[in-house]
Design a protein around this motif. Sequence first.
Motif, PDB file in Angstrom:
ATOM      1  N   HIS A   2     -21.446   5.191  19.590  1.00  0.00           N
ATOM      2  CA  HIS A   2     -20.288   5.979  20.010  1.00  0.00           C
ATOM      3  C   HIS A   2     -19.126   5.818  19.038  1.00  0.00           C
ATOM      4  N   ILE A   3     -18.243   6.836  19.048  1.00  0.00           N
ATOM      5  CA  ILE A   3     -17.106   6.883  18.127  1.00  0.00           C
ATOM      6  C   ILE A   3     -15.808   6.835  18.912  1.00  0.00           C
ATOM      7  N   SER A   4     -14.915   5.955  18.490  1.00  0.00           N
ATOM      8  CA  SER A   4     -13.535   5.967  18.969  1.00  0.00           C
ATOM      9  C   SER A   4     -12.718   6.739  17.946  1.00  0.00           C
ATOM     10  N   CYS A   5     -12.084   7.821  18.386  1.00  0.00           N
ATOM     11  CA  CYS A   5     -11.349   8.699  17.464  1.00  0.00           C
ATOM     12  C   CYS A   5      -9.845   8.466  17.582  1.00  0.00           C
ATOM     13  N   PHE A   6      -9.175   8.420  16.453  1.00  0.00           N
ATOM     14  CA  PHE A   6      -7.724   8.271  16.416  1.00  0.00           C
ATOM     15  C   PHE A   6      -7.166   9.372  15.533  1.00  0.00           C
ATOM     16  N   ILE A   7      -6.272  10.176  16.105  1.00  0.00           N
ATOM     17  CA  ILE A   7      -5.771  11.354  15.396  1.00  0.00           C
ATOM     18  C   ILE A   7      -4.253  11.331  15.358  1.00  0.00           C
ATOM     19  N   ALA A   8      -3.714  11.980  14.332  1.00  0.00           N
ATOM     20  CA  ALA A   8      -2.263  12.029  14.161  1.00  0.00           C
ATOM     21  C   ALA A   8      -1.632  12.974  15.170  1.00  0.00           C
ATOM     22  N   SER A   9      -0.393  12.686  15.515  1.00  0.00           N
ATOM     23  CA  SER A   9       0.356  13.569  16.404  1.00  0.00           C
ATOM     24  C   SER A   9       0.553  14.929  15.753  1.00  0.00           C
ATOM     25  N   ALA A  10       0.659  15.959  16.576  1.00  0.00           N
ATOM     26  CA  ALA A  10       0.777  17.311  16.035  1.00  0.00           C
ATOM     27  C   ALA A  10       1.399  18.223  17.071  1.00  0.00           C
ATOM     28  N   ASP A  11       1.669  19.433  16.652  1.00  0.00           N
ATOM     29  CA  ASP A  11       2.079  20.482  17.575  1.00  0.00           C
ATOM     30  C   ASP A  11       1.009  20.609  18.659  1.00  0.00           C
ATOM     31  N   ALA A  12       1.427  20.900  19.897  1.00  0.00           N
ATOM     32  CA  ALA A  12       0.510  20.894  21.037  1.00  0.00           C
ATOM     33  C   ALA A  12      -0.705  21.793  20.813  1.00  0.00           C
ATOM     34  N   THR A  13      -0.491  22.972  20.242  1.00  0.00           N
ATOM     35  CA  THR A  13      -1.599  23.897  20.016  1.00  0.00           C
ATOM     36  C   THR A  13      -2.568  23.346  18.982  1.00  0.00           C
ATOM     37  N   ASP A  14      -2.028  22.844  17.878  1.00  0.00           N
ATOM     38  CA  ASP A  14      -2.873  22.278  16.830  1.00  0.00           C
ATOM     39  C   ASP A  14      -3.603  21.039  17.329  1.00  0.00           C
ATOM     40  N   LEU A  15      -2.907  20.220  18.083  1.00  0.00           N
ATOM     41  CA  LEU A  15      -3.506  19.002  18.620  1.00  0.00           C
ATOM     42  C   LEU A  15      -4.671  19.332  19.545  1.00  0.00           C
ATOM     43  N   GLN A  16      -4.484  20.345  20.382  1.00  0.00           N
ATOM     44  CA  GLN A  16      -5.540  20.731  21.316  1.00  0.00           C
ATOM     45  C   GLN A  16      -6.770  21.240  20.568  1.00  0.00           C
ATOM     46  N   GLN A  17      -6.553  21.957  19.462  1.00  0.00           N
ATOM     47  CA  GLN A  17      -7.696  22.454  18.682  1.00  0.00           C
ATOM     48  C   GLN A  17      -8.501  21.298  18.108  1.00  0.00           C
ATOM     49  N   THR A  18      -7.815  20.298  17.585  1.00  0.00           N
ATOM     50  CA  THR A  18      -8.509  19.140  17.026  1.00  0.00           C
ATOM     51  C   THR A  18      -9.265  18.390  18.117  1.00  0.00           C
ATOM     52  N   ILE A  19      -8.632  18.226  19.265  1.00  0.00           N
ATOM     53  CA  ILE A  19      -9.276  17.535  20.381  1.00  0.00           C
ATOM     54  C   ILE A  19     -10.528  18.288  20.826  1.00  0.00           C
ATOM     55  N   ASN A  20     -10.424  19.606  20.926  1.00  0.00           N
ATOM     56  CA  ASN A  20     -11.569  20.410  21.345  1.00  0.00           C
ATOM     57  C   ASN A  20     -12.724  20.262  20.348  1.00  0.00           C
TER      58      ASN A  20
END
Length: 418
Positions: A2-20
């Motif tokens: 399994h992978i633990s993912c850590f991502i940079a903060s972003a605009d809500a729309t951009d952040l949601q795309q990365t999460i998806n």
Amino acid sequence: MHISCFIASADATDLQQTINQLRESSLVESITVVCDEKPAISEVLWIKGSSFTATETIKLIAAASHGKFTLLYTKSLPLTIGQFGLERMVRMAEDSSAGMLYTDYFESKSGQLQPNPVIEYQAGSLRDDFNFGSLMLYNTAALKSAANRMDAQYTFAALYDLRLKVSQNHSLVRLPEFLYTEVENDTRKSGQKMFDYVDPKNRRVQIEMEEACTQHLKDVGAYLEPKFKTIEFDETDFPVEASVIIPVRNRVTTITDAIKSVLSQQTNFDFNLIVIDNHSTDGTTEIVKSIAVGDKRLIHIIPGRKDLGIGGCWNEGVMDSRCGKFAVQLDSDDLYIDDSVLTKIVNAFYEQQCAMVVGSYQMVNFKLEEIPPGLIDHKEWTPENGRNNALAHQWSWCAKGFLYTCVTRGESSEYQLW
């Protein structure tokens, strides 16, 4: 796996795309956003951190990661993962026992998709701007071990420090497949970006990178102490005291001024100018020939080989029997700031007892008007640590503007650099 993912903060729309995108893989165990305030998106975790470049943030990530692998995505713009991209990364990381794995990627620039192949990492690849892309997969055990050894508190150099410490015990592996797309909004040319590092406003970044690299070199037994041999400048005879060497190809608009700035130098010693013309096709060859007819100090060389780049042309000049004791670089689109530069350089060799002189230079446009970042002073070139810094930095030897840089034929690893 399994992978633990850590991502940079972003605009809500951009952040949601990365999460998806991350959620599409069954390998993803958790997604954590690194940000100053808790994000409004409920299905993700978060840790309070300002940047991946801060030591405190890296330590928090190491403590919070529980998967076998830890994925870092360092950009705030939306991420698109290629088909089975994470699966391919994990498989290769497993098979290679990599401490960190990175891949080729696509860049989306102004709506256009461009392939961006990265290069292979090797032992000794210490450049602090080495391009791994924005998506890196770490073996979590390797990451935790490295983070535990991060004693210095950095604001800008933590990700660099992490990579160096991981590399001390593990391999950094490139997977040569285009497995994701990142958005690039810095559309400047690479020739402009290369000067970001030496911009005076980034001096704090330079200092931290230097400290991290120096400590790494000490850790692995590769640190060069400031102990130097004495140079015997008169042990070999040379035809002239100094040679200015200009490699050139297709610089019809600038080569005349570059040549004139050299031939106008006022010295109390003999010097010549060696122009290595790499089979120009735009009229540069004819200009150099015509000037050489009127001034015998100009030596015009057209190499027999056609596979030489700028480095190969430089070698042609240095190895020529007419080259002087000091070989002085000038780019074909640069000028000396006045007629005393060559004298200052040669004097510096004798005064400093050094094998290499690195000069400051001014960034200007074709009208000789100063442009950002202005004066490049190369403060990182110190007798105490300049040789170690040379391993970490991308040296901006060439620039539009006033430049003087030179080297002698000698073993620079054993002599003082000034």
